[in-house]
Design a protein around this motif. Sequence first.
Motif, short mmCIF file in Angstrom:
data_model
loop_
_atom_site.label_atom_id
_atom_site.label_comp_id
_atom_site.label_asym_id
_atom_site.label_seq_id
_atom_site.Cartn_x
_atom_site.Cartn_y
_atom_site.Cartn_z
N THR A 1 -5.17 -0.01 -15.12
CA THR A 1 -3.90 0.66 -15.20
C THR A 1 -4.10 2.15 -15.89
N ASP A 2 -4.95 2.07 -17.03
CA ASP A 2 -5.23 3.27 -17.57
C ASP A 2 -5.91 4.23 -16.88
N GLN A 3 -6.67 3.95 -15.90
CA GLN A 3 -7.14 4.90 -14.84
C GLN A 3 -6.33 5.73 -14.13
N ILE A 4 -5.25 4.54 -13.57
CA ILE A 4 -4.35 5.16 -12.48
C ILE A 4 -2.99 6.02 -13.52
N GLY A 5 -2.75 5.57 -14.55
CA GLY A 5 -1.82 6.03 -15.46
C GLY A 5 -0.73 5.09 -15.82
N ARG A 6 -0.88 4.71 -17.25
CA ARG A 6 0.20 3.67 -17.41
C ARG A 6 1.43 3.81 -17.41
N GLU A 7 2.02 5.08 -17.83
CA GLU A 7 3.25 5.25 -17.74
C GLU A 7 3.79 5.47 -16.39
N PRO B 1 4.81 -6.15 -6.48
CA PRO B 1 5.08 -4.76 -6.80
C PRO B 1 4.52 -3.74 -5.73
N ARG B 2 5.20 -2.77 -5.26
CA ARG B 2 4.59 -1.51 -4.45
C ARG B 2 4.22 -0.65 -5.10
N ILE B 3 2.93 -0.90 -6.01
CA ILE B 3 2.45 0.19 -7.02
C ILE B 3 1.26 0.76 -6.55
N PHE C 1 0.60 -1.13 0.11
CA PHE C 1 -0.08 0.12 0.17
C PHE C 1 0.86 1.18 0.11
N GLU C 2 2.38 1.19 0.16
CA GLU C 2 3.06 2.40 0.05
C GLU C 2 2.82 3.02 -1.11
N GLY C 3 2.44 2.57 -2.13
CA GLY C 3 2.48 3.64 -3.28
C GLY C 3 1.07 4.48 -3.27
N ASP C 4 0.16 4.01 -2.56
CA ASP C 4 -1.26 4.84 -2.15
C ASP C 4 -0.89 5.66 -1.21
#
Length: 553
Positions: free
Chosen positions: A534-540, A493-495, A157-160
């Motif tokens: 992924t597209d909602q969050i931002g793919r790049e 992954p920490r995404i 959850f660190e990314g969030d």
Amino acid sequence: MKQQEYDQHQRMRPNRRTVLKGAASAAALGSAGALGAFSERALAQNNLRAQILQIPGVGKGAPTDADWQKVGELCLGPTKANVKEGEFKGVELSFMGLNNQNLHNLLFRGFLKPWEAYTGAKISWIDLAQADYNPRLQQAIATGTVDFDILEMGAPFEGDVCGKGLASEMPDWVKKQIDIDDYVEYLKPPVGTWNGKTYRVTIDGDCHNFNYRTDYFSDAGLAKAWKDAGNQSEWGVPKTWQQVQAVTKFLKGKKIKGQNAVGYLDAPKPWGGFGFYFLGSRATAYAKHPDDKAWLFDVDTMKPRINNPAWVRAIQDVIDALPYEPADQLNADPNTTGFQQFLAGIGSMIPWWGDIGQVAKASDTSVIGDIVGFDILPGSDDVYNSKTGKWEKLASGPNHAPNCAYLGWGIYVMARVASDERKHKAAWSAAAHVGGKDLSLWTVMYPSGFQVHRTSHSNIDEWVAAGYDRKYITSYLNSQFGSYNHPNRAVEPRIPGIFQYYSIAEDELTKIFAGRADAQTGANAIAAAWEKLTDQIGREKQIALYKASLGMA
């Protein structure tokens, strides 16, 4: 679990010593290789560590709230070195964390009561069941309504949280108090950090290991039946998922000690996103190629791999195994498989976090303390190469890829306390106390919800002195450290949004396991939904963070 429900649970628990007495001893366990030397600094608090490990003493009954408070009181030394008595009088803190049969918040209450008495601070509690944890945290993140000062949270959850500036950076005095350099290698930065800043007091190290019943695999009657069924291999503990499947199907209709024999226990019921780890533990040996750090997504595109042949095979394994498992297994979540089935004597094989090894020996709820063994997760005869699109057999033998699921729980202080100096210090002091080095040794030996996460936890002599059998604990610790240190370990992954991905998958998997979609169709549906997320969050942005989490940035 509410406090009153827990108290009732404590009074009603059966005594494991009255069940399965005389079962095969832990001497049947295979002892793995040496764990390696531990730092001399681990001996600095030997007297204190030896004292707390006898509260109550392994094999002398499950710890009580009085025990938790006593351990918390004895471990106050580091707090007293940094905080004056009564320094936080009038400070009120709120603490949000997990509260279920794995204990978590229930222990924190006990550990922190003497801290509250000494410092003068008061803590209120926000208790969440495992299935409710992710939705509650995601709501706070999405709405920006953080209503807690201290948070128990996993690194995924660190990314969030940290990536959105919701957490407070750890002060240097806390790093020193908790001896942050003692953490095992895979839980050191970048885990616990974001943009080079440290945020986490680690209280747990996570991997799924393989738990099995030694009496099953040393049973002469089952060995004979295995041979009589035409199997060419020797009867023994499965080392690959192919063998797990074969053993599970074979055991259907067999008996052991007058009871129905059961093989592997799947956990198909959704569990707030956490249940996805259990499919992951079936999949990693198929999906994590030694020459490829990725296994969930393609690193350059974030294209999901959940519908590739490796993951589809793992999903199909569950479909194929369920008819050979207990009748209502479709409604079993991981708490059911671990605590209501395996520890209660039902089933012979499960993946789980390290709780099983602790609870088996140090809780009255377990009936298998003398007949359980441990290993890293099973491997696979072949592994899927996503780069070539082909299955491969490795010259080195079966492919193993331990699932380092969740990266452990940690304690985080929220940024909202930063404007109040006393509250800020109080929150970090509470976090440092719960994550203290000596207290951590107690939590990893007794039922707590946490497993080994420090190099100093590898001192087998301390475990034996506490009451663990040497062969048993050597097997257990090697399954843990062998997973952490495995060259092909699968680290998630920490995404941002990782539990949204997992929750989406759980919803679709429910349809698959109920027979409403086949494995490939259901996996395709998960992949399509993951692409949208992924597209909602931002793919790049996700690609960059995914690469960083795999050490490829």
